[in-house]
Design an enzyme around this catalytic site. Structure first.
Site, mmCIF file in Angstrom:
data_model
loop_
_atom_site.group_PDB
_atom_site.id
_atom_site.type_symbol
_atom_site.label_atom_id
_atom_site.label_comp_id
_atom_site.label_asym_id
_atom_site.label_seq_id
_atom_site.Cartn_x
_atom_site.Cartn_y
_atom_site.Cartn_z
ATOM 1 C CB CYS A 1 -0.933 0.015 1.201
ATOM 2 S SG CYS A 1 -2.006 -1.424 1.298
ATOM 3 C CB CYS B 1 -0.938 1.420 7.512
ATOM 4 S SG CYS B 1 -2.548 1.084 6.750
ATOM 5 N N GLY C 1 0.626 -3.371 4.588
ATOM 6 C CA GLY C 1 0.442 -4.749 4.997
ATOM 7 C C GLY C 1 1.767 -5.439 5.256
ATOM 8 C CG HIS D 1 -6.274 1.430 -0.439
ATOM 9 N ND1 HIS D 1 -5.138 1.943 -1.029
ATOM 10 C CD2 HIS D 1 -5.833 0.569 0.535
ATOM 11 C CE1 HIS D 1 -4.068 1.429 -0.437
ATOM 12 N NE2 HIS D 1 -4.467 0.600 0.505
#
Length: 397
Positions: free
Chosen positions: A89, A383, A385, A352
């Site tokens: 991300c 953030c 993953g 997203h």
């Protein structure tokens, strides 16, 4: 980080899952945003000497060549090298980091950075060994969903949504708080859309079909008219008494964004107009089971790397809204001012598309400098993953 400037930034509208952009590959989406950025910044493609492009799910047949193909199809010289980046991300942000470092090290004068994702096209995949070398009689050939695999951390043993549930417990975030924040994301996007704020950053996409040509110039995922009453009736997705629902989590979407960086020398040489200066960045690791808290340390690191800036120095903050519980946890842990945070919606409303969100945030903040005369320090973050965080600090020029 003296002498690294954003001179152009554009993104496509973000298409809903299975929406208008579903038939455009991640590469094609990246080309659209790149050509628009080149035009907006009046940047000659021949002057770009590095390409960094992010992509996570790798849903198109040419995914292994993505950054190279984006460059070539956008008219860049054959001699310009390209690198496809996957920091999940944070990929869009990471390309900006890569481009800035190339400029600072003297390898580049003008770098194309960006991210792209077509999540609608995420393939169902068969194990290559089973498909090629055979399986037992009667076993069948199972297919895996590459989209769900990409949203699940097998090392931590959980999907991303459970990490948000973990944060809700740790920071005492209620379901009501999550739903109220989701409504805030939708409503602030709606207000910004009415004000025409997104038209500065969006590159309209032309969709041709048998029915004619359709112009997509608006994000498809937002639902600004939804209500707290409606979303509060939704069942939690990951835990029976959990807080994460389809309405207070980021949307699965398709889209791309492109950011062009230039050295101070190149700005003068090619008569480019800086939109913002890249001051610093931060990249950190955190516990994978609460991966959503990653932006806090990344922001703190980026501020410190920017000459000892403090949280109080932030005039505008973007935290990618992976989940409402995650965003609220970051605000609480970091002591961030919510009245300066995600003022025009975020991933809960906009969506997203994994590799593109960092590029969207950078483009949005760079354009905000052009129409908003308030504040000098803008920060974007996400953030990641697996347990990471990434942030960039931008300054008005």
């Amino acid at each position: 980080m003296n002498g690294v400037f954003i001179v152009a930034a554009k993104r496509t509208p973000f298409g809903a899952f299975g929406g208008s952009l579903k038939a455009l590959s991640a590469t094609e989406l990246g080309v659209i945003s790149t050509k628009a950025a080149l035009e907006q910044g009046n940047v000659d493609p021949a002057t770009i000497d590095q390409v960094y492009f992010g992509n996570v799910i790798q849903s198109c047949p040419d995914a292994a060549y993505l950054a190279r193909h984006v460059g070539l199809k956008s008219g860049l010289p054959i001699s310009t090298p390209a690198l496809t980046v996957n920091r999940l991300c944070g990929s869009g942000f990471e390309t900006v980091v890569q481009g800035a470092n190339a400029i600072l090290l003297g390898y580049s004068k003008i770098a194309l950075c960006g991210g792209t994702e077509n999540m609608s096209a995420a393939p169902l995949s068969a194990n290559g060994n089973d498909a090629r070398w055979g399986i037992s009689l009667g076993k069948g050939l199972p297919l895996r969903d590459s989209l769900w695999d990409g949203l699940t951390d097998t090392h931590a043993g959980m999907p991303m949504g459970v990490t948000a549930e973990n944060l809700a417990v740790k920071y005492n975030i209620s379901r009501l708080e999550c739903d109220e924040y989701a409504i805030r994301s939708q409503e602030t996007w709606g207000e910004a859309h009415k004000m025409g704020i997104f038209q500065h950053e969006i590159a309209p996409v032309e969709i041709k079909s048998k029915k004619g040509t359709k112009i997509v110039d608006t994000d498809e995922h937002p639902r600004p008219d939804t209500t707290l009453e409606k979303i509060s009736s939704l069942a939690p997705v990951f835990q029976k008494d959990g807080v994460v629902t389809a309405a207070n989590a980021s949307g699965i979407c398709d889209g791309a964004g492109s950011v062009i960086l230039a050295s101070q020398e190149a700005v003068h040489e090619y008569n480019l107009k800086p939109m913002a200066r890249l001051v610093s960045y931060g990249i950190t690791g955190c516990d994978p089971t609460i991966m959503g808290i990653g932006p806090v340390r990344a922001i703190q690191q980026a501020l410190n790397n920017g000459g000892g800036l403090k949280v109080e120095d932030i005039d505008r903050l973007e935290i990618n809204e992976a989940f409402a519980a995650q965003t609220l946890s970051c605000i609480k842990e970091g002591g961030f001012d919510i009245t300066k945070t995600n003022l025009h919606g975020g991933a809960i409303s906009l969506g997203h598309p994994l590799g593109a969100s960092g590029s969207r945030i950078v483009a949005h903040l760079a354009h905000e400098f052009q129409w908003n005369n308030e504040g000098n320090i803008y920060v974007g973050s996400a953030c990641i993953g697996g347990g990471q965080g990434i942030a960039v600090v931008l300054e008005r020029v």
